[in-house]
Design an enzyme around this catalytic site. Sequence first.
Site, PDB file in Angstrom:
ATOM      1  CB  VAL A 202      37.849  -7.789 -21.073  1.00 55.19           C
ATOM      2  CG1 VAL A 202      39.031  -6.858 -20.932  1.00 55.19           C
ATOM      3  CG2 VAL A 202      36.539  -7.002 -21.071  1.00 55.19           C
ATOM      4  N   GLY A 203      36.114  -9.804 -23.384  1.00 60.01           N
ATOM      5  CA  GLY A 203      35.116 -10.877 -23.438  1.00 60.01           C
ATOM      6  C   GLY A 203      34.379 -10.879 -24.763  1.00 60.01           C
ATOM      7  NE  ARG A 206      25.564 -19.115 -28.233  1.00 59.11           N
ATOM      8  CZ  ARG A 206      24.993 -20.061 -27.520  1.00 59.11           C
ATOM      9  NH1 ARG A 206      23.800 -19.872 -27.006  1.00 59.11           N
ATOM     10  NH2 ARG A 206      25.598 -21.211 -27.314  1.00 59.11           N
ATOM     11  CE1 TYR A 207      29.444  -9.630 -24.990  1.00 58.81           C
ATOM     12  CE2 TYR A 207      29.070 -11.879 -24.231  1.00 58.81           C
ATOM     13  CZ  TYR A 207      29.884 -10.774 -24.340  1.00 58.81           C
ATOM     14  OH  TYR A 207      31.150 -10.808 -23.816  1.00 58.81           O
ATOM     15  N   GLY A 208      28.099 -10.338 -28.561  1.00 60.47           N
ATOM     16  CA  GLY A 208      29.046  -9.385 -29.149  1.00 60.47           C
ATOM     17  C   GLY A 208      30.351  -9.429 -28.388  1.00 60.47           C
ATOM     18  CD  GLU A 209      34.509  -8.133 -30.525  1.00 58.39           C
ATOM     19  OE1 GLU A 209      34.836  -6.929 -30.459  1.00 58.39           O
ATOM     20  OE2 GLU A 209      34.951  -8.915 -31.361  1.00 58.39           O
ATOM     21  CB  VAL A 210      32.838  -6.867 -22.818  1.00 58.63           C
ATOM     22  CG1 VAL A 210      33.127  -5.773 -21.791  1.00 58.63           C
ATOM     23  CG2 VAL A 210      31.373  -7.271 -22.736  1.00 58.63           C
ATOM     24  CE  LYS A 223      26.232  -6.877 -23.696  1.00 54.74           C
ATOM     25  NZ  LYS A 223      25.230  -7.234 -22.683  1.00 54.74           N
ATOM     26  CG  ASP A 324      20.157 -13.915 -19.657  1.00 52.38           C
ATOM     27  OD1 ASP A 324      20.160 -15.098 -19.233  1.00 52.38           O
ATOM     28  OD2 ASP A 324      20.866 -13.535 -20.608  1.00 52.38           O
TER      29      ASP A 324
END
Length: 497
Positions: A202-203, A206-210, A223, A324
């Site tokens: 679903v997303g 840069r952080y990775g994926e959800v 996550k 953040d």
Amino acid sequence: MTSEIPRKGLLMLLVALGLTKGGVVKASKDQLVNCTCENPHCKKPTCQGAWCTVVLVREQGGHPQVHRGCGNMNPELCLGRPTEFVHHHCCYRSFCNHNVSLVLEEPDVDPPLLLILGPVLALLVLVALGALGLWRVRRRQEKQRGLHSDLGESSLILKASEQGDSMLGDLLDSDCTTGSGSGLPFLVQRTVARQVALVECVGKGRYGEVWRGSWHGESVAVKIFSSRDEQSWFRETEIYNTVLLRHDNILGFIASDMTSRNSSTQLWLITHFHEHGSLYDFLQRQPLEPQLALRLAVSAACGLAHLHVEIFGTQGKPAIAHRDLKSRNVLVKSDLQCCIADLGLAVMHSQGSDYLDIGNNPRVGTKRYMAPEVLDEQIRTDCFESYKWTDVWAFGLVLWEIARRTIINGIVEDYKPPFYDMVPNDPSFDDMKKVVCTDQQTPTIPNRLAADPVLSGLAQMMRECWYPNPSARLTALRIKKTLQKLSHHPEKPKVTH
Ligand code: ADE
């Protein structure tokens, strides 16, 4: 030999058949294939990706549903996670996911005895702990009411499932948490994590994926941290496991897990899943009636105030600053209240011990949302209050994003990110510094807010979040109280259609 998997562990099962399972010829990196797209997130009947997917999901008590789609990011996921319960399958030719007949079937691997017994035992421990916790909670409640019940453990479980209660809810509400943090015992976290089936991405960023995942038929969010952001996983895991952080407006934690696969490490954080996604997504999709805008703002402020406050006593918590805050890190729940997510950069402070824990994450906040004192590097990094003041600056920007999407006298603006008209896309540190520090600019507050007695209060609040002097800004508690007052204003914000 087929594995003997206990029925409880098979509340949901993902199996894709007719797909190449071994020796697949993978598309090269730039070679995209077309796939059939049939899942709730498809915008068109086809999609393009590095591979195609078919997933059969059986939600608890429901009929199996087939999800077809595209895979792009992490080929590790395609190979499946090392769990005995979940297998993720992919195929690599155009439309290879179109005409696949699926049946529910146990995985056809031939695991050694330990691999079968391990999860069975872990599952039994989990179920026993959950039942015991439940039993203790209910017994205590009944004792308090002077009503003794003769129900045994099994009938309690039966009762829970008959009523369609959430197994996760029961587990998280029961006594079987770590005691200090808001999490389950580590063994239980690991067991839960390894029973999660990844359903759809679903997303990504840069952080990775959800991913939306499924645990015993209940949706959870997974996550998956990119390897370069492992410090955020460590920090978030640490905070959720050491601080009692159960609050309606803070994203609910379920489990954290680290697995090693080949030479890489997979870092997962499992939380409650919220169908509406982030506030950023929500604002793109729909304009807001003023009452909804206020509901989103008040609830987000409640989350921030809870983070910022230190609560003393055994059920207490240190003060936490987020560092953040942005609309992408605020989620919208099904009751249209917000909750705050992503504690990967958070700092903690306890007055009693005067202990400031800033962690050691090399990541910095999102440039667009950075306060002037962060951009000109004047922030006092040894003073906890400084971090709360930067959160308030960012919170003012989130209020501005909400305000632009609020319909007043039939007028509403498109979604835009803060400073959209002053900096380029993906602005650099220097782009932001020039606008925010040198030129001392703040976003333009929509004129139409002044026309409404309640929303003009919101406009004033933004100004007071953006004072150049950090210590002059409102506190999160003041923001929360003022917004609550505004939302109970006798002259309710006008509903204009
Ligand atoms: N996106 C990021 N986190 C999410 C969550 N917990 N639920 C739904 N979408 C998300």
